[in-house]
Design a protein around this motif. Structure first.
Motif, mmCIF file in Angstrom:
data_model
loop_
_atom_site.group_PDB
_atom_site.id
_atom_site.type_symbol
_atom_site.label_atom_id
_atom_site.label_comp_id
_atom_site.label_asym_id
_atom_site.label_seq_id
_atom_site.Cartn_x
_atom_site.Cartn_y
_atom_site.Cartn_z
ATOM 1 N N UNK A 174 -2.039 1.684 -9.658
ATOM 2 C CA UNK A 174 -2.003 2.436 -8.451
ATOM 3 C C UNK A 174 -3.195 2.547 -7.830
ATOM 4 N N UNK A 175 -4.036 3.832 -8.027
ATOM 5 C CA UNK A 175 -5.183 4.187 -7.661
ATOM 6 C C UNK A 175 -6.248 2.948 -7.734
ATOM 7 N N UNK A 176 -6.877 1.870 -8.138
ATOM 8 C CA UNK A 176 -7.522 1.358 -7.936
ATOM 9 C C UNK A 176 -7.285 0.017 -7.156
ATOM 10 N N UNK A 177 -5.821 0.487 -6.583
ATOM 11 C CA UNK A 177 -5.282 -1.291 -4.999
ATOM 12 C C UNK A 177 -5.432 0.113 -4.147
ATOM 13 N N UNK A 178 -5.253 0.991 -4.198
ATOM 14 C CA UNK A 178 -5.405 2.394 -3.348
ATOM 15 C C UNK A 178 -6.605 2.000 -2.657
ATOM 16 N N UNK A 179 -7.989 2.387 -3.987
ATOM 17 C CA UNK A 179 -9.036 2.781 -3.532
ATOM 18 C C UNK A 179 -9.339 1.782 -2.871
ATOM 19 N N UNK A 180 -9.120 0.245 -3.319
ATOM 20 C CA UNK A 180 -9.445 -1.151 -2.880
ATOM 21 C C UNK A 180 -9.361 -1.360 -1.499
ATOM 22 N N UNK A 181 -7.999 -0.938 -1.174
ATOM 23 C CA UNK A 181 -7.242 -0.976 0.253
ATOM 24 C C UNK A 181 -8.203 0.126 1.113
ATOM 25 N N UNK A 182 -8.690 1.106 1.004
ATOM 26 C CA UNK A 182 -9.970 2.145 1.227
ATOM 27 C C UNK A 182 -11.301 1.132 2.083
ATOM 28 N N UNK A 183 -11.742 0.667 0.884
ATOM 29 C CA UNK A 183 -13.165 -0.522 1.112
ATOM 30 C C UNK A 183 -12.621 -1.051 2.111
ATOM 31 N N UNK B 267 0.918 -1.085 0.185
ATOM 32 C CA UNK B 267 0.420 0.072 0.214
ATOM 33 C C UNK B 267 0.854 1.337 -0.291
ATOM 34 N N UNK B 268 1.988 0.989 0.891
ATOM 35 C CA UNK B 268 2.593 2.425 0.892
ATOM 36 C C UNK B 268 3.808 2.718 -0.861
ATOM 37 N N UNK B 269 4.280 1.630 -1.115
ATOM 38 C CA UNK B 269 4.352 1.486 -2.476
ATOM 39 C C UNK B 269 3.185 2.402 -3.304
ATOM 40 N N UNK B 270 2.482 1.653 -3.218
ATOM 41 C CA UNK B 270 1.668 2.607 -4.250
ATOM 42 C C UNK B 270 0.918 3.438 -4.047
ATOM 43 N N UNK B 271 0.656 4.054 -3.152
ATOM 44 C CA UNK B 271 0.733 5.338 -2.436
ATOM 45 C C UNK B 271 2.257 5.927 -3.173
ATOM 46 N N UNK B 272 3.117 5.725 -3.101
ATOM 47 C CA UNK B 272 4.492 6.692 -3.741
ATOM 48 C C UNK B 272 4.660 6.809 -5.570
ATOM 49 N N UNK B 273 4.435 5.833 -5.805
ATOM 50 C CA UNK B 273 3.865 5.111 -6.758
ATOM 51 C C UNK B 273 2.747 6.375 -7.790
ATOM 52 N N UNK C 83 -0.325 -5.169 11.315
ATOM 53 C CA UNK C 83 0.012 -6.344 10.091
ATOM 54 C C UNK C 83 -0.866 -7.333 9.731
ATOM 55 N N UNK C 84 -0.686 -7.371 8.111
ATOM 56 C CA UNK C 84 -1.537 -8.206 7.373
ATOM 57 C C UNK C 84 -0.959 -8.163 6.347
ATOM 58 N N UNK C 85 -1.058 -9.383 5.393
ATOM 59 C CA UNK C 85 -0.112 -10.216 4.085
ATOM 60 C C UNK C 85 -1.643 -9.182 3.329
ATOM 61 N N UNK C 86 -0.818 -9.085 2.203
ATOM 62 C CA UNK C 86 -1.702 -8.030 1.263
ATOM 63 C C UNK C 86 -3.353 -8.566 0.657
ATOM 64 N N UNK C 87 -2.546 -10.739 1.109
ATOM 65 C CA UNK C 87 -3.942 -11.306 0.277
ATOM 66 C C UNK C 87 -5.084 -11.136 1.307
ATOM 67 N N UNK C 88 -4.193 -11.669 2.655
ATOM 68 C CA UNK C 88 -5.496 -11.551 3.305
ATOM 69 C C UNK C 88 -6.714 -10.340 3.398
ATOM 70 N N UNK C 89 -5.774 -8.655 3.450
ATOM 71 C CA UNK C 89 -6.441 -7.676 3.662
ATOM 72 C C UNK C 89 -7.100 -7.375 2.215
ATOM 73 N N UNK C 90 -6.996 -6.993 1.132
ATOM 74 C CA UNK C 90 -7.508 -6.806 0.142
ATOM 75 C C UNK C 90 -7.621 -7.768 -0.119
#
Length: 371
Positions: free
Chosen positions: A234-243, A122-128, A269-276
Motif C-alpha cells: 500500500x505504501x508503494x502505491x501511495x508513493x507512486x500516487x504522490x509522484x 488511493x483512499x483504500x490504500x491510505x486506510x490500509x 476523477x481519473x482511472x488508476x490506470x491513467x492516473x498512476x
C-alpha cells in the motif's frame, strides 16, 4: 499520511517476506500481511434493464446462479481473513450488498461520490496503510468470472511475493485467446524472477481498448489483457500516487484530517490506470494461470451460459421456436421468440428490451444519450 511517512515505509517493503496460504507472514519471517479490497461500484448500464442504479450488475447472477459479488467473495478464503476484506462502493449500495453477502458494516469503505478508480483505490490504500503499516493490498473487481479459484489464489500470492521483494505495483496479465476490443492491453517487457510455474515481467506499456485489427496485432506481438487485478504494498502505491497523480495527492491532507467527503470533492476523477500505472516505471505483471472473464456485456453473459443447438442462450421462462443465435432473459413473465435470429431480448417487471444482439455493446451509450 504525509509524503515523508510514505517514504519511510519503503524501507519496510524491501524485505522479501514470504506469505502463507492465509495471507500471513510465514513463521520466522517479517513479511507483511495481505488485505483484499473489492471494487463494487458502478451502475452496470450495459445490462439494462436487468440492472439499474439500485441493483447494479455485481448484485446479479451473471456469472453463476448467485450474484457476482458473492462469487468474488467466495474466492477469497486463503488470501486474507474476513476482517482484512474491504468492499469499496457508493453509500447507496452498502445496504443491498450487505443483504446478499451478510458482511458487517465494518467491511465497507463507502465512497461519498464516484470519482473513478484512481481516487477510491488511493483512499483504500491510505486506510490500509494507516490500519496496518506495511500492508500488501490486493485490489479486485466484483464483476469478474474466474476459474479455478485455487489457481487464482496461487497467482495472487505469487504476485504479492514479487511486489514485496521488488517493491513493484503488480497487475495480473491475461494471455488473450481472441482479439478482444473491449479490454485494455499491456506489453510485457523483461522477465522478472517468479516462483515455479509462473511467468512475470516488467510492464513496458499500457494500451487502451483497440479496434479489431489492432487487437489482432497485439495478440501476434505478445500483448496481454490487463485484468485490473492489482497487488502492491500500500505504501508503494501511495508513493507512486504522490509522484504521478497530483490531482489525487494534493487532497491527501484532507484524509489526514479525517475529511473523506472533502477528499472526494477535491480530487480529480481519473482511472488508476491513467492516473498512476501508465505513468509509473515500477509496474510489473504476472501471467494468470486461471481462466478469466470480465462480465461487462451481454456477450460476456452468453459466454457463461450453455447455448442450445441453435446457439440460443436463455434464462428464465423463455420459449423458442425456429429461433437461433438469440440471448433471451425473462426475469418476470414469459418471453416467446418465434422465427427470429440474433436478437437480445430482456424482460423485467419494469421494462422490455429488444435489439439486435450485434449492437448490444452500444446499450450504455444509448442510455446515456436518453438520460
Amino acid at each position: 499520511m504525509r509524503k515523508e511517512n510514505i517514504t519511510k515505509c519503503h524501507v519496510y517493503h524491501t524485505f522479501p517476506g514470504s506469505l502463507d496460504r492465509q495471507g500471513e507472514p510465514v513463521t520466522g519471517t517479517s513479511g507483511p500481511s495481505v488485505w483484499v479490497t473489492v471494487l463494487a461500484g458502478g451502475s452496470g448500464q450495459r445490462f439494462w434493464p436487468l440492472s439499474r442504479a439500485d441493483r447494479p450488475k455485481q448484485l446479479l447472477p451473471l456469472g453463476s446462479a448467485q450474484p457476482l459479488i458473492v462469487d468474488t467473495l467466495e474466492r477469497l478464503p486463503g488470501l486474507a481473513p474476513p476482517e482484512r476484506t474491504r468492499i469499496l462502493a457508493g453509500e447507496s449500495l452498502v445496504a443491498p450488498i450487505r443483504e446478499v453477502t451478510g458482511l458487517p458494516a465494518s467491511a465497507f469503505l463507502a465512497e461519498p461520490r464516484a470519482r473513478g478508480t484512481g481516487p477510491v483505490i488511493a483512499w483504500a490504500a491510505w486506510e490500509l496503510e494507516r490500519a496496518d503499516p506495511g500492508a500488501v493490498m490486493v485490489s479486485l473487481h466484483a464483476d469478474h468470472v474466474i476459474d479455478p479459484a485455487s489457481a487464482f489464489r496461487d497467482t495472487v500470492r505469487a504476485a504479492a511475493g514479487i511486489a514485496v521483494r521488488d517493491d513493484l505495483l503488480m497487475t495480473i496479465a491475461i494471455p488473450p485467446d481472441r482479439p478482444e476490443t473491449g479490454y485494455g492491453y499491456l506489453r510485457p517487457g523483461r522477465p522478472l524472477e517468479a516462483p515455479p510455474g509462473h511467468r512475470a515481467f516488467r510492464v513496458e506499456a499500457f494500451a487502451e481498448k483497440p479496434d479489431a485489427s489492432t487487437a489482432a496485432r497485439y495478440i501476434e506481438e505478445g500483448y496481454r489483457w490487463n485484468s485490473g487485478i492489482f497487488i502492491w504494498p500500500a505504501a508503494t502505491f501511495l508513493a507512486e500516487v504522490e509522484a504521478h497523480a497530483p490531482g489525487i495527492a494534493r487532497a491527501f491532507p484532507l484524509l489526514e484530517r479525517g475529511d473523506v467527503a472533502g477528499f472526494f470533492n477535491e480530487v480529480e476523477p481519473v482511472s488508476v490506470d491513467e492516473g498512476v500505472l501508465e505513468r509509473s516505471a515500477r509496474v510489473g505483471c504476472l501471467d494468470a494461470t486461471f481462466a478469466w472473464d470480465d462480465v461487462g456485456t451481454w456477450e460476456a453473459f452468453a459466454r457463461h451460459r450453455r447455448a442450445d443447438r441453435e446457439g440460443n442462450v436463455a434464462q428464465g421462462e423463455v420459449h423458442l421456436a425456429d429461433a437461433s443465435g438469440n440471448i433471451a432473459v425473462a426475469e418476470s413473465g414469459r418471453v416467446v421468440l418465434l422465427g427470429v435470429r440474433d436478437l437480445l431480448v430482456v424482460r423485467t417487471e419494469r421494462e422490455t428490451l429488444v435489439m439486435p444482439r450485434s449492437r448490444s455493446a452500444e446499450l450504455k451509450r444509448f442510455l446515456r444519450g436518453s438520460g
